[in-house]
Design a protein around this motif. Structure first.
Motif, PDB file in Angstrom:
ATOM      1  N   SER A 262      47.425  34.721  -5.374  1.00 47.11           N
ATOM      2  CA  SER A 262      47.264  35.133  -6.767  1.00 47.11           C
ATOM      3  C   SER A 262      46.500  34.082  -7.553  1.00 47.11           C
ATOM      4  CB  SER A 262      48.629  35.376  -7.415  1.00 47.11           C
ATOM      5  OG  SER A 262      49.282  34.154  -7.694  1.00 47.11           O
ATOM      6  N   ALA A 263      45.699  34.567  -8.509  1.00 42.91           N
ATOM      7  CA  ALA A 263      44.937  33.642  -9.349  1.00 42.91           C
ATOM      8  C   ALA A 263      45.868  32.779 -10.183  1.00 42.91           C
ATOM      9  CB  ALA A 263      43.984  34.434 -10.248  1.00 42.91           C
ATOM     10  N   GLU A 264      46.966  33.361 -10.648  1.00 44.16           N
ATOM     11  CA  GLU A 264      47.913  32.600 -11.463  1.00 44.16           C
ATOM     12  C   GLU A 264      48.485  31.420 -10.690  1.00 44.16           C
ATOM     13  OE1 GLU A 264      52.042  33.274 -14.031  1.00 44.16           O
ATOM     14  OE2 GLU A 264      51.222  34.900 -12.807  1.00 44.16           O
ATOM     15  N   GLU A 265      48.873  31.680  -9.439  1.00 40.66           N
ATOM     16  CA  GLU A 265      49.447  30.617  -8.628  1.00 40.66           C
ATOM     17  C   GLU A 265      48.374  29.607  -8.233  1.00 40.66           C
ATOM     18  OE1 GLU A 265      52.603  28.648  -6.831  1.00 40.66           O
ATOM     19  OE2 GLU A 265      52.606  30.389  -8.181  1.00 40.66           O
ATOM     20  N   ALA A 266      47.189  30.102  -7.889  1.00 39.78           N
ATOM     21  CA  ALA A 266      46.124  29.213  -7.426  1.00 39.78           C
ATOM     22  C   ALA A 266      45.642  28.273  -8.503  1.00 39.78           C
ATOM     23  CB  ALA A 266      44.964  30.037  -6.896  1.00 39.78           C
ATOM     24  N   THR A 267      45.767  28.660  -9.788  1.00 35.90           N
ATOM     25  CA  THR A 267      45.247  27.824 -10.871  1.00 35.90           C
ATOM     26  C   THR A 267      46.309  26.910 -11.476  1.00 35.90           C
ATOM     27  OG1 THR A 267      45.572  29.698 -12.395  1.00 35.90           O
ATOM     28  CG2 THR A 267      43.359  29.365 -11.502  1.00 35.90           C
ATOM     29  N   ARG A 268      47.488  26.846 -10.859  1.00 31.30           N
ATOM     30  CA  ARG A 268      48.449  25.822 -11.275  1.00 31.30           C
ATOM     31  C   ARG A 268      47.869  24.450 -10.912  1.00 31.30           C
ATOM     32  NH1 ARG A 268      53.313  28.083 -12.632  1.00 31.30           N
ATOM     33  NH2 ARG A 268      53.741  30.172 -11.785  1.00 31.30           N
ATOM     34  N   GLU A 269      48.072  23.487 -11.801  1.00 29.63           N
ATOM     35  CA  GLU A 269      47.417  22.196 -11.620  1.00 29.63           C
ATOM     36  C   GLU A 269      47.702  21.577 -10.260  1.00 29.63           C
ATOM     37  OE1 GLU A 269      47.344  17.696 -13.537  1.00 29.63           O
ATOM     38  OE2 GLU A 269      47.997  19.386 -14.798  1.00 29.63           O
ATOM     39  N   GLU A 270      48.955  21.606  -9.817  1.00 30.33           N
ATOM     40  CA  GLU A 270      49.274  20.974  -8.541  1.00 30.33           C
ATOM     41  C   GLU A 270      48.567  21.661  -7.376  1.00 30.33           C
ATOM     42  OE1 GLU A 270      52.807  23.724  -9.585  1.00 30.33           O
ATOM     43  OE2 GLU A 270      51.351  22.431 -10.616  1.00 30.33           O
ATOM     44  N   ASN A 271      48.366  22.995  -7.496  1.00 32.30           N
ATOM     45  CA  ASN A 271      47.677  23.722  -6.431  1.00 32.30           C
ATOM     46  C   ASN A 271      46.172  23.470  -6.459  1.00 32.30           C
ATOM     47  OD1 ASN A 271      50.093  24.768  -5.500  1.00 32.30           O
ATOM     48  ND2 ASN A 271      49.964  26.584  -6.816  1.00 32.30           N
ATOM     49  N   VAL A 272      45.613  23.312  -7.655  1.00 30.30           N
ATOM     50  CA  VAL A 272      44.195  22.972  -7.758  1.00 30.30           C
ATOM     51  C   VAL A 272      43.952  21.587  -7.164  1.00 30.30           C
ATOM     52  CG1 VAL A 272      42.295  22.494  -9.359  1.00 30.30           C
ATOM     53  CG2 VAL A 272      43.801  24.451  -9.760  1.00 30.30           C
ATOM     54  N   ARG A 273      44.826  20.650  -7.496  1.00 27.36           N
ATOM     55  CA  ARG A 273      44.667  19.297  -6.942  1.00 27.36           C
ATOM     56  C   ARG A 273      44.744  19.318  -5.411  1.00 27.36           C
ATOM     57  NH1 ARG A 273      44.731  15.055 -10.417  1.00 27.36           N
ATOM     58  NH2 ARG A 273      45.284  15.492 -12.591  1.00 27.36           N
ATOM     59  N   ALA A 274      45.675  20.102  -4.889  1.00 29.32           N
ATOM     60  CA  ALA A 274      45.797  20.189  -3.433  1.00 29.32           C
ATOM     61  C   ALA A 274      44.576  20.855  -2.813  1.00 29.32           C
ATOM     62  CB  ALA A 274      47.067  20.966  -3.072  1.00 29.32           C
ATOM     63  N   GLY A 275      44.045  21.898  -3.495  1.00 31.42           N
ATOM     64  CA  GLY A 275      42.857  22.581  -2.988  1.00 31.42           C
ATOM     65  C   GLY A 275      41.645  21.672  -2.973  1.00 31.42           C
ATOM     66  N   VAL A 276      41.462  20.909  -4.040  1.00 30.57           N
ATOM     67  CA  VAL A 276      40.337  19.971  -4.108  1.00 30.57           C
ATOM     68  C   VAL A 276      40.474  18.891  -3.047  1.00 30.57           C
ATOM     69  CG1 VAL A 276      39.258  18.173  -5.520  1.00 30.57           C
ATOM     70  CG2 VAL A 276      39.802  20.404  -6.530  1.00 30.57           C
TER      71      VAL A 276
END
Length: 523
Positions: A262-276
């Motif tokens: 989900s976009a909502e879950e993916a754009t949580r800061e901790e998930n963005v940091r992990a993705g980057v």
């Protein structure tokens, strides 16, 4: 979005200005020749193009500062030519990062390195990277120096009425609501266009399944300005990652969301940091970095059927939405702004009939459909819409691991500027070397400067050898000994946007003058 503890415009590298609303005593209701709704890059270029031809306009913008985040970051060679024509070029040249090369990887192995066409005859490089904040800042600097442009920040459009003699915009700002009559309206208010909604118009086209997180990070790095595309990397199995270098040690990372994520879950800061961090691990970057900004994006190919509705003309994302693949969104919008800007200015100046405006939709919608045709192929390759297409895509990429020719399938198809071959303004030309009628002219190094720098403000007649005596207030004549390998005696009629209107192997003054007169819809 910004990291926790930082405000909406609390940037690591850019200082956002604040623009006040119009003062209460301002004459807000006097009719204006052109109202431009939206002071993003497309709206500002339209205002500067109108001013270049002596026409004033009013920019209407609901915000009190520039757009946040890097957003559109790639400016093409043709866009730099537009910036040059409107007098905004110097800060762009000083700040933007030019690039010519892209690399594609499949499962960690490089399968393609492409180089965009470039030569000593070109004044500008094929592509430049620059964050949208800077794009807006530099355009705003040009607008501040232009007395023909008035900007009304913190002013929101609430409705619009149109008629044969123009439109009335219903506006509101901190001082209250009022009506602004305008002869013409340019809708440059983006993908969620209020103007489009107020007129009951809808974009039509195709929505793609692929969604991407777009993240800006600050990270010192000496990797050259080369666009990287990662297919099926270990950090995003089955997905695609794009990486661009930008000024000020800012890196743009776009990574595809997995099916069901989900976009909502993916754009949580901790998930963005992990993705980057996963992407940085993939490319072997172990240094420290800071998170600047992020958003989420879906790929669509959507457009209006008609770009002009009475006195309202749609430009940029209000008229069309294109995928980021091929970097044609902003560049397409800037070409819209230039195209309608010079035509509308000539009509308002009494130098052309209103019929000139009838060429806007076929030219610019034609350009949009051309972008769709190319970007849709790229979008399906980058974000396969089904298991079958993904299987075919991965099979092609697997071939590229062994056969270099297969790597070309991963080419993002950077497109040349659209040729207005079917435009009502384009006249069939004599066959021979040189650009085809309707094409954007190639630049040429003349030794003491470039051809693009010698073009007049309106139309330019370039002749090879002695020039015929053609007198017209919109025409500049330029005589050269040789150009594009064309024979002596050839003549090229070039439009204000540097597209070729007509060409002849033998220049005849009366034919040239009658061609120009017919294009301008004037007796």
């Amino acid at each position: 979005m910004r990291p926790q503890g930082r405000g909406e415009h609390d940037s690591l590298y850019f200082t956002y200005p604040h623009f006040d609303a119009p003062p209460p005593g301002l004459d807000r209701t006097s009719p204006v020749p052109v109202a431009i709704v939206g002071a993003g890059p497309v709206g500002m270029v339209a205002a500067l193009e109108l001013a270049r031809h002596g026409q004033r306009s009013v920019l209407i913008e609901a915000r009190d500062t520039f757009n946040d985040g890097s957003r559109a970051i790639c400016l093409s060679r043709s866009s730099f030519q537009i910036l040059d024509r409107i007098g905004a070029l110097p800060p762009f040249l000083a700040k933007a990062l030019p690039w010519t090369t892209g690399r594609s990887f499949f499962r960690g192995r490089q399968i393609l390195e492409f180089t965009m066409p470039d030569s000593a005859d070109e004044r500008f490089r094929p592509m430049y990277n620059l964050q949208q904040q800077y794009i807006e800042q530099f355009l705003w600097q040009a607008i501040e120096a232009q007395p023909l442009i008035e900007t009304r920040w913190q002013t929101r459009l609430t409705g619009i009425e149109t008629g044969r003699e123009g439109a009335v915009l219903h506006l509101t700002d901190p001082s209250g609501a009022y009506d602004l009559p305008a002869r013409w309206v340019l809708a440059a208010d983006g993908a969620r266009s209020t103007v489009r909604q107020a007129l009951g118009l809808r974009l039509k086209g195709e929505n793609f399944e692929g969604r991407y997180v777009i993240a800006d990070i600050r990270m010192p790095h000496d990797y050259p300005t080369i666009r990287r595309a990662l297919f099926d990397p270990a950090c995003r199995p089955g997905g695609t990652v794009l990486i661009h270098r930008q000024p000020d040690d800012i890196w743009r990372i776009d990574y595809q969301l997995a099916e069901g994520e989900s976009a909502e879950e993916a754009t949580r800061e901790e998930n963005v940091r992990a993705g980057v961090q996963g992407v940085l691990d993939e490319i072997g970057e172990a240094g420290a970095w800071d998170l600047e900004w992020w958003s989420v994006y879906s790929a669509n190919t959507l457009a209006l059927d008609e770009y002009r509705h009475g006195p309202v003309v749609f430009i940029g994302d209000s008229a069309h939405i294109v995928p980021i693949f091929g970097v044609r969104g902003l560049n397409n919008g800037l070409a819209d702004a230039q195209n309608i800007g010079w035509k509308l200015a000539l009509v308002l100046n009494g130098q052309a009939g209103e019929g000139l405006l009838d060429s806007y939709t076929p030219e610019r919608r034609g350009a949009t459909l051309d972008v769709f045709a190319n970007a849709s192929k790229s979008a399906r390759f980058m974000t396969p819409p089904s298991f079958g297409t993904r299987l075919m895509r991965d099979a092609a990429l697997s071939l590229a691991l062994r056969f270099p020719w297969a790597g070309e399938l991963a080419n993002p198809r950077q497109m040349a500027p659209y040729t207005y071959a079917e435009s009502p303004l384009t006249r069939p030309g004599d066959p021979g070397p040189g650009p085809a009628p309707g094409a954007l002219i190639p630049d040429a190094n003349l030794g003491d400067g470039f051809l693009s720098q010698r073009m007049g403000p309106g139309f330019t007649l370039v002749t090879l050898g002695p020039a015929p005596e053609v007198t017209h207030p919109l025409l500049t004549t330029l005589s050269l000994p040789a150009l594009w390998g064309a024979p002596e005696g050839s003549a090229f009629l070039i439009r204000p946007d540097l597209h070729l209107a007509a060409r002849w192997t033998s220049a005849d003054a009366q034919v040239i003058l009658s061609t120009l007169t017919a294009m301008l819809e004037r007796p």
